[in-house]
Scaffold this motif. Sequence first.
Motif, PDB file in Angstrom:
ATOM      1  N   UNK A 144       0.842  -1.206   0.000  1.00 40.22           N
ATOM      2  CA  UNK A 144       0.000   0.000   0.000  1.00 40.22           C
ATOM      3  C   UNK A 144       0.873   1.250   0.000  1.00 40.22           C
ATOM      4  N   UNK A 145       1.947   1.217   0.777  1.00 38.30           N
ATOM      5  CA  UNK A 145       2.905   2.321   0.765  1.00 38.30           C
ATOM      6  C   UNK A 145       3.510   2.483  -0.620  1.00 38.30           C
ATOM      7  N   UNK A 146       3.864   1.350  -1.237  1.00 48.23           N
ATOM      8  CA  UNK A 146       4.419   1.402  -2.588  1.00 48.23           C
ATOM      9  C   UNK A 146       3.442   1.992  -3.585  1.00 48.23           C
ATOM     10  N   UNK A 147       2.160   1.664  -3.443  1.00 49.10           N
ATOM     11  CA  UNK A 147       1.147   2.226  -4.347  1.00 49.10           C
ATOM     12  C   UNK A 147       1.062   3.736  -4.180  1.00 49.10           C
ATOM     13  N   UNK A 148       1.104   4.207  -2.940  1.00 46.09           N
ATOM     14  CA  UNK A 148       1.006   5.636  -2.697  1.00 46.09           C
ATOM     15  C   UNK A 148       2.210   6.418  -3.180  1.00 46.09           C
ATOM     16  N   UNK A 149       3.366   5.749  -3.280  1.00 48.57           N
ATOM     17  CA  UNK A 149       4.596   6.421  -3.709  1.00 48.57           C
ATOM     18  C   UNK A 149       4.954   6.145  -5.163  1.00 48.57           C
ATOM     19  N   UNK A 150       4.087   5.442  -5.881  1.00 51.72           N
ATOM     20  CA  UNK A 150       4.381   5.040  -7.262  1.00 51.72           C
ATOM     21  C   UNK A 150       4.599   6.249  -8.158  1.00 51.72           C
ATOM     22  N   UNK A 151       5.565   6.101  -9.077  1.00 55.46           N
ATOM     23  CA  UNK A 151       5.895   7.168 -10.016  1.00 55.46           C
ATOM     24  C   UNK A 151       5.442   6.856 -11.436  1.00 55.46           C
ATOM     25  N   UNK A 152       4.847   5.702 -11.642  1.00 58.18           N
ATOM     26  CA  UNK A 152       4.314   5.360 -12.965  1.00 58.18           C
ATOM     27  C   UNK A 152       3.169   4.368 -12.797  1.00 58.18           C
ATOM     28  N   UNK A 153       2.424   4.166 -13.872  1.00 61.79           N
ATOM     29  CA  UNK A 153       1.220   3.336 -13.798  1.00 61.79           C
ATOM     30  C   UNK A 153       1.561   1.876 -13.568  1.00 61.79           C
ATOM     31  N   UNK A 154       2.659   1.410 -14.111  1.00 57.44           N
ATOM     32  CA  UNK A 154       3.025  -0.003 -13.961  1.00 57.44           C
ATOM     33  C   UNK A 154       3.264  -0.356 -12.492  1.00 57.44           C
ATOM     34  N   UNK A 155       4.060   0.471 -11.813  1.00 57.28           N
ATOM     35  CA  UNK A 155       4.336   0.178 -10.405  1.00 57.28           C
ATOM     36  C   UNK A 155       3.083   0.318  -9.558  1.00 57.28           C
ATOM     37  N   UNK A 156       2.222   1.262  -9.900  1.00 56.27           N
ATOM     38  CA  UNK A 156       0.968   1.417  -9.158  1.00 56.27           C
ATOM     39  C   UNK A 156       0.095   0.181  -9.308  1.00 56.27           C
ATOM     40  N   UNK A 222      -4.478   6.371  -0.563  1.00 57.82           N
ATOM     41  CA  UNK A 222      -3.788   5.193  -0.032  1.00 57.82           C
ATOM     42  C   UNK A 222      -3.413   5.350   1.441  1.00 57.82           C
ATOM     43  N   UNK A 223      -3.234   6.563   1.893  1.00 54.83           N
ATOM     44  CA  UNK A 223      -2.757   6.746   3.268  1.00 54.83           C
ATOM     45  C   UNK A 223      -3.767   6.312   4.340  1.00 54.83           C
ATOM     46  N   UNK A 224      -5.078   6.510   4.167  1.00 50.70           N
ATOM     47  CA  UNK A 224      -5.993   5.978   5.189  1.00 50.70           C
ATOM     48  C   UNK A 224      -5.904   4.460   5.335  1.00 50.70           C
ATOM     49  N   UNK A 225      -5.707   3.764   4.204  1.00 52.11           N
ATOM     50  CA  UNK A 225      -5.535   2.305   4.269  1.00 52.11           C
ATOM     51  C   UNK A 225      -4.295   1.974   5.079  1.00 52.11           C
ATOM     52  N   UNK A 226      -3.207   2.688   4.790  1.00 52.64           N
ATOM     53  CA  UNK A 226      -1.938   2.418   5.462  1.00 52.64           C
ATOM     54  C   UNK A 226      -2.032   2.683   6.958  1.00 52.64           C
ATOM     55  N   UNK A 227      -2.760   3.712   7.339  1.00 47.54           N
ATOM     56  CA  UNK A 227      -2.901   4.029   8.766  1.00 47.54           C
ATOM     57  C   UNK A 227      -3.580   2.894   9.522  1.00 47.54           C
ATOM     58  N   UNK A 228      -4.672   2.385   8.961  1.00 47.48           N
ATOM     59  CA  UNK A 228      -5.396   1.300   9.638  1.00 47.48           C
ATOM     60  C   UNK A 228      -4.579   0.014   9.619  1.00 47.48           C
TER      61      UNK A 228
END
Length: 359
Positions: A144-156, A222-228
Amino acid sequence: MERAYAPSPTPTVNGDEANFRKYLDDGGIDLAVDPEKVMSNVEKRKAPEDKRASKDLDDPMNWPLGQRVPAFLALCVTFGSSVYSPGVAEVSEKFNVSLTVSILGLSLYVLGLAFGPMIAAPVSETRGRLAVYRLTIPLAAVFTLGAGLSQNMASLAVCRFFAGFFGSPCLAIGAGTIADIWPPVNRALATSVYLLAPFLGPALGPAVGGFAAQNKGWRWTQWPILMVLGASGLYSLAMKETYMKIILQKRMTAMNGAPPPKTGPSGLTALKFLLTVTLVRPVMIYRKEYEKSLQQGKAGVVAPEHRLYAAMLGSLGPPVGLFWFAWTSRSDVHWISPILASIPFGWGNLMVFVSNIPR
């Protein structure tokens, strides 16, 4: 012949060794070599009134109420599916992709939710619930952290898939955990509260995600997911095992100095067995088990297969609702029609889901 036990150092169970001996020696049978028989013995002790002979606090059904309230993990995971939706347009603009491609962040997450339980459920039966929770919650948080920090569509897209994959086990074994810690006489209420999670989560997602995306940008979906998930991960550090078979196996190891012998396959044979049991057997087993339950079922005991009648009826709802929605979502059709289409879809979805919850 009666078994002769060595005197202490055999460990006691909360100060009462006799309580655990009853699990192992009921009927004078050496159950320590067969964990499945131990589980059968435990089930007999729970039925029909679910009155345990002991007040052993290692027994999940004797835990204080505060340790048995349903967690928010299942709510968080299902919430994570729809919270991304309000950010789709911004993702499309930021990463210079079409709207169809940007929706992959939602589609692949839901696909991960589908595949995760296929592995997690059988693992929880052999390794216990706690091992699955402690392994998957941190991994879901990392992706989830990786999704929030993604720099391109593939990594997201990749991160969203694995976030769903590692978050989904709580949906597969959550019901089993409820069955572990609540006796049937109290299980209906606990199950009802648990059932709120997979249906309330997707409903809350667009509201929270819309506010976050509008004011902070799509990454804040993505951050609310990461918090919980982070809070759940910290809570999991204090969790204890709930599956009675695993608890008894650990006690046997402590008493005998060695774990019970493994009776299942190993190596590649074990992998083949896992895939067969996970993918093939569910397709073929219902008919055989249904006929067997009719022949061997005891009076007053409803076989688990009978719960599937509701699922059979409810399975008609989603295709009817989706077909209705697809064909009436046009400008020349009154707006209420596609909204009404959600009724058979929601009803059928709920019927199928409820039929698979242990009660």
